[in-house]
Design a protein around this motif. Structure first.
Motif, short mmCIF file in Angstrom:
data_model
loop_
_atom_site.label_atom_id
_atom_site.label_comp_id
_atom_site.label_asym_id
_atom_site.label_seq_id
_atom_site.Cartn_x
_atom_site.Cartn_y
_atom_site.Cartn_z
N PRO A 122 -44.45 -38.95 92.43
CA PRO A 122 -45.33 -37.94 91.81
C PRO A 122 -44.92 -37.55 90.39
CG PRO A 122 -44.31 -37.13 93.86
CD PRO A 122 -43.73 -38.45 93.59
N PHE A 123 -43.71 -37.95 89.98
CA PHE A 123 -43.23 -37.50 88.66
C PHE A 123 -43.46 -38.52 87.54
CE2 PHE A 123 -40.55 -35.33 91.81
CZ PHE A 123 -40.81 -34.02 91.46
N MET A 124 -43.90 -39.72 87.90
CA MET A 124 -43.93 -40.81 86.92
C MET A 124 -44.79 -40.50 85.68
SD MET A 124 -41.74 -42.77 88.11
CE MET A 124 -41.75 -44.25 87.12
N LYS A 125 -45.84 -39.70 85.87
CA LYS A 125 -46.74 -39.42 84.74
C LYS A 125 -46.43 -38.09 84.07
CE LYS A 125 -50.06 -42.83 85.32
NZ LYS A 125 -48.93 -43.77 85.42
N ILE A 126 -45.32 -37.47 84.47
CA ILE A 126 -44.98 -36.15 83.94
C ILE A 126 -43.99 -36.28 82.79
CG2 ILE A 126 -43.83 -33.96 84.53
CD1 ILE A 126 -45.15 -34.12 87.22
N ARG A 127 -44.14 -35.45 81.79
CA ARG A 127 -43.22 -35.48 80.66
C ARG A 127 -41.83 -35.03 81.08
NH1 ARG A 127 -46.26 -33.62 75.15
NH2 ARG A 127 -48.09 -34.95 75.41
N LEU A 128 -40.83 -35.66 80.49
CA LEU A 128 -39.45 -35.42 80.92
C LEU A 128 -39.00 -33.98 80.70
CD1 LEU A 128 -38.41 -38.83 79.66
CD2 LEU A 128 -37.70 -38.00 81.90
#
Lengths: 240, 260
Positions: A122-128
């Protein structure tokens, strides 16, 4: 048994502080070597010297038989997990993965498996910048384990991990070891050392104080566990 | 290097500060154009803003970016890439993203105003070119300072001081020296002195182009008298290039010897 990393007579000081004072050390292939030592004993400097980030004053380092001074291509054989996970704030996890893959010029091998294992999907498209510390550490692990490098260098790999991720990490390390990869780990978690280490290297004031298996460390210092054995070394040398 | 550049650029261009910087130029140049309507005057006003602001922003962004990406740089250093490529990639990524904010922030209002149909097009281009030069020069200097100083506060301090020195103090000292030594022939000295400061140089470049050098202080006047418009512009451009190349060369040199 062949030596994957050979270090001879390595010296390094920063200003007046002598950090490495003639390290002679070989790391063996397909083993998990854990580097221990009190703060300031030269663990990080040693690891950074092998990675070419710190430039030693004298001595030689060979990785897979080749001298590394002023070289850079040898690093394609090494995966490094840095202690502090801090990434470009405005890239997404996927973009960061692409970037490192791009830089290494080699396709990632276990990407989707790792993403699944550590629940990063779920985090792959979220900004770091929007990730928590623990999640960042998982991204850090993903980046280090994604490539098929024969040498894995992990600096405090358990930082900020939850128990589930910790168990998966240990399983992962064992699996990779079974594949024939060589590990060089620094940690402060003695339980991890006890569970994983084939070999312990104890650094003290820039020198190798002890090198051997977990059992031989316990025997040498006549203590039931590593924690006590190490406490004994430190007290004996008036470090604490 | 291009790979690092690409990702640094993407990272930076998405940061909110890039937008703030872009909107600042957009608002300033639109409102100046709207209020005055005289392109030549607007260019002079913008010049005064750019000569002070561009070096300041480039300096601050340069150190901030270096220190913020310090840990990530360590991860990059562990990859099979040359050190030189990492630092040049990051530096150029930074300078290009700052330059794009400047270019689009100023470009869009002037485009809407019809700069391409105006006779001032070349003056406008010179304004943009010097702005871009100053961005590249000052981000290189600040990158270099940050590379040399692990202590963030010290790095910030040095960079701010350098900016203040070149943007403000230098001119004061320059004028003061001219007054003190007014009995002597000063042409060569004042020429040399103005070459040593990229901000002064940029001013000369724009003023020589705008043909109003006599209005804007002694530095410009001396240059005009000595070189006439073309030689002067060429010489100052060459020196600006040198001002860009030297710190970049130093970045390569320092980064290759540094312990991380």
């Amino acid at each position: 048994m062949s030596h994957i990393i050979q270090i001879a007579n390595l010296y390094k000081s920063f200003g007046k502080t002598k950090v490495l004072q003639g390290i002679d050390l070989n790391f063996e292939e397909s083993k998990i070597s854990v580097v221990l030592g009190p703060n300031g004993s030269g663990k990080t400097t040693l690891i950074k010297s092998i990675l070419g980030m710190v430039i030693p004053e004298s001595g030689s380092i060979k990785v897979m038989g080749k001298e590394i001074q002023n070289q850079w291509a040898y690093r394609e054989n090494i995966s490094y997990l840095p202690q502090i996970a801090n990434f470009p704030a405005n890239l997404t996890v996927q973009e960061l993965v692409n970037m490192i893959t791009d830089l290494r010029g080699k396709a990632a091998r276990d990407e989707s498996e790792l993403i699944n294992d550590f629940g990063l999907g779920p985090f792959m498209k979220i900004r770091l910048t929007n990730l928590s510390g623990g999640t960042k550490q998982k991204v850090n692990i993903l980046l280090a384990f994604m490539y098929d490098s024969p040498i894995m260098m992990l600096d405090e790999p358990t930082n900020g991990l939850d128990p589930v991720a910790l168990i998966r990490l240990k399983a992962l390390i064992n699996r990779k070891k079974a594949e024939g990869k060589s590990f060089l780990i620094t940690t402060h978690i003695m339980q991890l050392v006890e569970e994983l280490a084939d070999e312990i290297v104890f650094l003290l004031e820039g020198l190798v104080y002890f090198k051997g298996t977990v059992d031989s460390l316990k025997k040498t210092f006549d203590e039931p566990n590593i924690e006590k054995a190490i406490a004994k070394i430190l007290l004996k040398n008036n470090i604490v | 290097m291009l790979k690092i550049l690409k990702y640094s650029f993407f990272d930076l261009i998405r940061s909110k500060w890039s937008y703030v910087y872009f909107f600042f130029y957009l608002v300033i140049s639109s409102s100046l154009l709207y209020l005055s309507g005289d392109v030549s005057k607007v260019i002079i006003s913008l010049m005064n803003i750019i000569l002070i602001l561009v070096p300041l922003i480039a300096s601050i962004f340069g150190v901030m970016y270096y220190y913020n990406s310090r840990e990530f740089t360590e991860l990059l250093l562990a990859q099979p890439i040359k050190r030189t490529n990492i630092f040049l990639g990051q530096y150029i990524g930074l300078a290009v993203s700052l330059s794009s904010s400047l270019l689009f922030g100023l470009g869009i209002p002037f485009l809407v105003f019809g700069i391409f149909r105006s006779a001032e097009i070349w003056n406008f281009i010179i304004l943009i070119v010097t702005g871009v030069f100053l961005t590249f020069i000052f981000s290189a200097i600040s990158f270099l300072v940050a590379l040399k100083n692990e202590n963030r506060l010290k790095g910030f301090g040095i960079v701010i001081f350098l900016w203040m020195f070149m943007a403000i103090i230098y001119d004061g000292l320059f004028l003061l020296s001219l007054i003190v030594f007014k009995e002597y022939p000063l042409e060569t000295i004042s020429l040399t002195l103005s070459m040593l400061n990229p901000i002064d140089l940029s001013r000369i470049l724009i003023l020589l182009k705008l043909d109003i050098s006599a209005l804007m202080g002694y530095t410009g006047a001396v240059f005009r008298k000595f070189f006439g418009t073309n030689t002067g512009s060429l010489l100052s451009t060459l020196i600006l290039i040198m001002w860009t190349v030297l710190p970049v060369w130093a970045i390569v040199r320092v980064s290759n010897r540094k312990n991380f």
